[in-house]
Motif scaffolding. Structure first.
Motif, PDB file in Angstrom:
ATOM      1  N   LEU A  61      13.645   9.012   7.373  1.00 31.99           N
ATOM      2  CA  LEU A  61      12.863   8.546   6.366  1.00 31.99           C
ATOM      3  C   LEU A  61      13.358   9.405   5.070  1.00 31.99           C
ATOM      4  O   LEU A  61      12.912   9.323   3.844  1.00 31.99           O
ATOM      5  CB  LEU A  61      11.274   8.907   6.566  1.00 31.99           C
ATOM      6  N   ARG A  66      -1.361   9.382   5.288  1.00 36.62           N
ATOM      7  CA  ARG A  66      -0.845   8.054   4.556  1.00 36.62           C
ATOM      8  C   ARG A  66      -1.178   6.660   5.339  1.00 36.62           C
ATOM      9  O   ARG A  66      -0.236   5.768   5.675  1.00 36.62           O
ATOM     10  CB  ARG A  66       0.739   8.212   4.812  1.00 36.62           C
ATOM     11  N   VAL A  67      -2.392   6.811   5.704  1.00 36.72           N
ATOM     12  CA  VAL A  67      -2.898   5.234   6.032  1.00 36.72           C
ATOM     13  C   VAL A  67      -2.702   4.119   4.934  1.00 36.72           C
ATOM     14  O   VAL A  67      -2.485   4.643   3.827  1.00 36.72           O
ATOM     15  CB  VAL A  67      -4.459   5.328   6.677  1.00 36.72           C
ATOM     16  N   THR A  78       6.494   3.880   2.253  1.00 35.21           N
ATOM     17  CA  THR A  78       6.953   5.095   3.399  1.00 35.21           C
ATOM     18  C   THR A  78       6.429   4.949   4.824  1.00 35.21           C
ATOM     19  O   THR A  78       7.077   5.058   5.674  1.00 35.21           O
ATOM     20  CB  THR A  78       6.897   6.368   2.544  1.00 35.21           C
ATOM     21  N   ALA A  79       5.130   4.740   4.662  1.00 35.63           N
ATOM     22  CA  ALA A  79       4.253   4.523   5.672  1.00 35.63           C
ATOM     23  C   ALA A  79       4.735   3.386   6.474  1.00 35.63           C
ATOM     24  O   ALA A  79       4.864   3.366   7.681  1.00 35.63           O
ATOM     25  CB  ALA A  79       2.799   4.488   5.592  1.00 35.63           C
ATOM     26  N   LEU A  94       3.159  10.905   9.311  1.00 40.48           N
ATOM     27  CA  LEU A  94       3.562  11.522   8.076  1.00 40.48           C
ATOM     28  C   LEU A  94       2.579  12.595   7.493  1.00 40.48           C
ATOM     29  O   LEU A  94       1.249  12.406   8.000  1.00 40.48           O
ATOM     30  CB  LEU A  94       3.779  10.334   7.006  1.00 40.48           C
ATOM     31  N   ASP A 129       0.932  -1.077  -0.129  1.00 46.20           N
ATOM     32  CA  ASP A 129       0.081   0.112   0.020  1.00 46.20           C
ATOM     33  C   ASP A 129       0.889   1.301   0.014  1.00 46.20           C
ATOM     34  O   ASP A 129       0.627   2.425  -0.762  1.00 46.20           O
ATOM     35  CB  ASP A 129      -0.837  -0.014   1.248  1.00 46.20           C
ATOM     36  N   ASP A 130       1.765   1.327   0.864  1.00 43.76           N
ATOM     37  CA  ASP A 130       2.624   2.472   0.967  1.00 43.76           C
ATOM     38  C   ASP A 130       3.789   2.196   1.760  1.00 43.76           C
ATOM     39  O   ASP A 130       3.907   2.134   3.276  1.00 43.76           O
ATOM     40  CB  ASP A 130       1.622   3.438   1.768  1.00 43.76           C
ATOM     41  N   HIS A 162       6.809   8.676  13.648  1.00 50.02           N
ATOM     42  CA  HIS A 162       6.988   9.797  12.905  1.00 50.02           C
ATOM     43  C   HIS A 162       5.474   9.846  11.931  1.00 50.02           C
ATOM     44  O   HIS A 162       5.122   8.762  11.477  1.00 50.02           O
ATOM     45  CB  HIS A 162       7.801   9.784  11.933  1.00 50.02           C
ATOM     46  N   TRP A 198       7.525   2.077   6.527  1.00 52.50           N
ATOM     47  CA  TRP A 198       8.816   2.187   7.100  1.00 52.50           C
ATOM     48  C   TRP A 198       8.753   3.174   8.350  1.00 52.50           C
ATOM     49  O   TRP A 198       9.343   2.956   9.503  1.00 52.50           O
ATOM     50  CB  TRP A 198       9.931   3.160   6.105  1.00 52.50           C
ATOM     51  N   SER A 199       7.702   4.020   8.309  1.00 49.07           N
ATOM     52  CA  SER A 199       7.612   5.021   9.476  1.00 49.07           C
ATOM     53  C   SER A 199       6.923   4.106  10.761  1.00 49.07           C
ATOM     54  O   SER A 199       7.251   4.819  11.906  1.00 49.07           O
ATOM     55  CB  SER A 199       6.534   6.225   9.240  1.00 49.07           C
ATOM     56  N   VAL A 200       6.315   2.739  10.481  1.00 46.88           N
ATOM     57  CA  VAL A 200       6.013   2.381  11.874  1.00 46.88           C
ATOM     58  C   VAL A 200       7.146   1.177  11.949  1.00 46.88           C
ATOM     59  O   VAL A 200       6.715   0.031  12.703  1.00 46.88           O
ATOM     60  CB  VAL A 200       4.800   1.789  11.947  1.00 46.88           C
ATOM     61  N   ARG A 217      -1.970   4.610  14.508  1.00 49.20           N
ATOM     62  CA  ARG A 217      -0.843   3.583  14.250  1.00 49.20           C
ATOM     63  C   ARG A 217       0.471   3.771  14.702  1.00 49.20           C
ATOM     64  O   ARG A 217       1.330   2.889  15.202  1.00 49.20           O
ATOM     65  CB  ARG A 217      -0.866   3.895  12.630  1.00 49.20           C
TER      66      ARG A 217
END
Ligand SMILES: Nc1ncnc2c1ncn2[C@@H]1O[C@H](COP(=O)(O)OP(=O)(O)OP(=O)(O)O)[C@@H](O)[C@H]1O
Ligand SMILES: [Mg+2]
Lengths: 295, 273
Positions: free
Chosen positions: B64, B105-106, A177-178, B101, A174-175, B99, A180-182, B165
């Motif tokens: 990131l 960006r869900v 970058t997102a 975003l 899906d995403d 972070h 990565w962010s979690v 999240r």
């Protein structure tokens, strides 16, 4: 037209189509996780079949054990391909990545020619040549087995994508970058998808080889796989399954009508037409995701 | 609280940026010498206009930048006892940096429930279940909609999901990039209230990036102002709120006015407090 013959052609076509789906599912798995259209999926299918033969003839393993060992080997090879060839290309233009998979395709095909030669060999997995009788219809046993395995594999993936790890892979697709962010390890997820695609390639390789033997022509299954994957929407496993079914039926029936007129090339013409028309009229394929519209 | 081993321990800070400089594509300089601190358990805002370098600063902290061919070329990023510069994004999440975003960006094709599951990749199943309960308590609306595709949630619900999240990773520092973007004022107020509630109840430090200075200054204790990649002002929220330039700029008094023009701030750009 003879209706029984038409039904027979349609059913056998649908079974062959589901075997195409096996190749397409490998392409979809990789595309979903990393948006890379893997042009090496056909030669990975071929490689899987060769490795089974290597285990069974060189080391004398019974065929079922050879298949298990080859599957495990291909799992590792998939991870290695991602790690060595693809990870360093992350963030590069997609065309370079595409060319890399094309390079892999050529490498695997040429490499297999060097190691194993061009002579076709049988893949004796014990499926009898006698047809199955469905009433008066004759059904090819090898195709039926291949189709059944394709459906089982699809079912296993459907279950897998509900597990925690499967959900993580879907999140990556899906995403990233997102993801990565979690704290998701995107690289590891992509490597896993290459490994799974390699496993599917081995299964497809064994089943197709049991029909047509083991040689480099197995790599041509790429064209079927790509057509089915595009028709199904590139990122949908269910789409790949149904698109394979559709392509198989159309191909079979069109082939039986048109082959006498066109001299044997009609199946490839049908494939080409399906591929081109899908890309022109419906680039998301039959079941590809359109980005969800915000409300 | 223990004092950190950072060279200049002003007070106990979870995060301190010291003169960091970020370039994209090896050439394009996006932020130049940004320094800021987030006190342990505190709430700090980073304010600035479009393109000022707010998101770049957050990406430098969460790591990131790598996804966008960006690189921290100079300066130090200290988080608790760790120098972050050489760590992977995943490692930083494990250390406790979350972070949220810009643009939410869900995972659109996943349900809210699955979004939360995916965000627990670095935590045990046991923690996941406990954290999910907590998130659903803060955001009951997510619980009601937990089985529909996240792409179909409203903007406010998606923002709640993005925050939830981040909470699933059990952060010590929560960084939010423009959570008010595109939301109706009453929703902004609601979400900001929940953020300060989380700050109080979880002891979580918060770094809040906003263009909406009025709303942000209501909940933070300190604010930094960034302009063209530099920090041009740092003060308490109270002082910033009554600052005429801030009022003028953010209340739309002078259209052409830009923090570029506020020369005296640029000269004393450091956070000298
Ligand atoms: N991926 C990138 N590659 C090159 N330059 C970038 C990239 N991302 C941001 N920049 C540049 O860096 C500068 C700071 O951008 P940044 O996104 O950090 O601003 P921002 O304060 O978050 O703005 P906004 O309020 O619009 O989100 C801008 O000049 C921008 O053009
Ligand atoms: Mg931004």
């Amino acid at each position: 037209m003879d209706w029984a013959l038409l039904a027979e052609t349609g059913i056998n076509g649908s079974l062959i189509g589901l075997m195409y789906s096996l190749v397409a599912m490998g392409i979809v798995l990789i595309y979903k996780s990393s948006s890379v259209p893997n042009l090496a999926q056909g030669s990975m299918t071929m490689l899987g079949a060769y490795i089974v033969l290597a285990y069974s003839s060189r080391f004398g393993a019974p065929i079922w054990l050879a298949i298990v060992l080859a599957t495990l080997s291909m799992f590792g090879i998939g991870i290695a391909i991602e790690r060595i060839a693809l990870r360093r290309l992350a963030g590069r233009p997609i065309i370079m990545i595409l060319m890399m998979t094309l390079g892999l395709e050529i490498l695997l095909r040429a490499g297999s020619l060097t190691i194993w030669g061009a002579t076709g060999r049988p893949m004796p997995i014990g499926i009898s040549d006698d047809p199955l009788f469905l009433g008066a219809l004759l059904i090819n046993r090898a195709y039926a087995a291949g189709a059944a395995v394709a459906i089982v594999i699809f079912g296993l993936f459907a279950l897998f994508f509900r597990t925690r790890m499967g959900v993580v892979l879907r999140a990556i697709s899906d995403d990233y970058t997102a993801a990565w962010s979690v704290g998701i390890s995107v690289e590891r997820g992509v490597a896993l998808s290459w490994a799974m695609a390699s496993v599917v390639a081995t299964v497809a390789g064994v089943l197709w080889a049991s029909v047509q033997g083991v040689d480099q022509s197995l790599a041509h299954l790429l064209l079927k796989g790509v057509t089915v994957a595009v028709l199904g929407g590139m990122d949908s496993l269910g789409g790949a399954l149904l698109a394979g079914l559709l392509l198989g039926i159309v191909e079979g029936i069109a082939g039986s009508y048109l082959d006498p007129l066109l001299g044997g090339a009609s199946r490839d013409l049908v494939d080409a037409a399906m591929l081109i028309v899908t890309i022109m009229l419906r680039p998301h394929g039959l079941f590809g995701r359109h980005d969800i519209e915000r409300i | 609280m223990m004092t950190e081993t950072s060279p200049k321990p002003t007070k106990s800070a979870v995060l301190s940026l010291n003169n960091i400089e970020v370039v994209y594509d090896h050439v394009s300089l996006a932020i130049k010498g940004v320094s800021l601190e987030v006190p342990d358990g505190g709430m700090v805002a980073l304010l600035g206009a479009n393109g000022a370098g707010k998101s770049t600063s957050l990406k430098a902290i969460s790591g990131l930048l790598v996804a966008e061919r960006g690189e921290v070329r100079r300066g130090d990023i200290q988080f608790l006892d760790h120098n972050l510069r050489s760590l992977s994004p995943q490692r930083r999440v494990e250390l406790g940096i979350a972070h949220v975003l810009e643009g939410r960006r869900v995972f659109e094709h996943l349900t809210p429930d699955e979004n939360l599951i995916a965000a627990s990749a670095i935590r045990s199943r046991h923690d996941m279940i406990r954290n999910k309960d907590k998130v659903y308590t803060y955001f009951p609306r997510l619980y009601e909609r937990r089985f529909s595709a996240a792409g179909y949630l409203s903007g406010g619900e998606q923002q709640m999901l993005a925050i939830g999240r981040a909470l699933m990773t059990q952060p010590k520092l929560l960084m939010l990039d423009e959570p008010s973007l595109g939301l109706a004022p009453f929703l902004v107020a609601e979400i900001f209230q929940i953020i300060s509630q989380i700050n109080r109840e979880e002891g979580l430090s918060v770094l809040l990036v906003e263009q909406n200075a009025i709303a942000a200054l209501e909940i933070v204790s300190h604010g930094y102002l960034i302009e063209s990649g530099r920090i041009v002002m740092h003060d308490t929220a109270q002082a910033l709120k009554s600052n005429p330039d801030i009022q003028e700029f953010y209340l739309g008094g002078a259209q052409a006015k830009n923090f570029h023009d506020i020369k005296h701030y640029r000269r004393r750009k450091r956070w000298l407090t």
